[in-house]
Write a protein that holds these residues in place. Sequence first.
Motif: not given
Length: 206
Positions: A4-7, A45-49, A54-58, A170-173
């Motif tokens: 698995f890769t996130f790409d 929840p809002n799931v963002k790819l 860009d994680l530093n400003t997530a 993946l970021l889950i807000e």
Amino acid sequence: MGKFTFDEINSMYFDVLREIGNIGAGNATTAIATMLNIKLNMEVPNVKLMAVQDLNTAIGSEEEEIVGIYLGVQDDIEGSLMFLLKMDDAHRLVNHLLGKSPDDREPFDEMAMSAMKEIGNIIAGSYLSALSAMTNLKISPTVPYIAVDMAGAILSIPAIQFGQYGDNALLIETAFGGDTMFEGYFILLPELDSYDKILASLGIML
């Protein structure tokens, strides 16, 4: 089964991960409501790819101070989990737990840091319990670590880890609360072999 890769993520994987985030966030909201003895509601929840860079400003500016709770994930899968809160939300949660004024913005002392770590531990544990229940995998958290620092510094950890695996993360807000809503952010960081196990346990073959 391929690696698995996130790409390579598609809508099926994304829907599965969103559902895990939904159940985990719901469990976490219930646990925090019980801990604080208040009624809390949760938004979906809002799931963002996101691109790793860009994680530093997530969750805002790199210079904004935030609270980060980081813990390891072990047993059937390995990796780590981060739970992030903006400072205002962290203060309101801790103030309620410690019986302080809701407007108190004094820097966290040792007691407040311990309370925040416990809140983060419960939230992260609830999330991992949901993942374990859905996958029938044994998943246990390690002792959590807490940091209060600029977002850029705290989020450099997952950015470095994800950078080894692919270009996206993946970021889950999630948002929960009553009259006042709190925003929290999950970043789940399984090792690649562990993502294979998670998806295979859910009947998704790569």
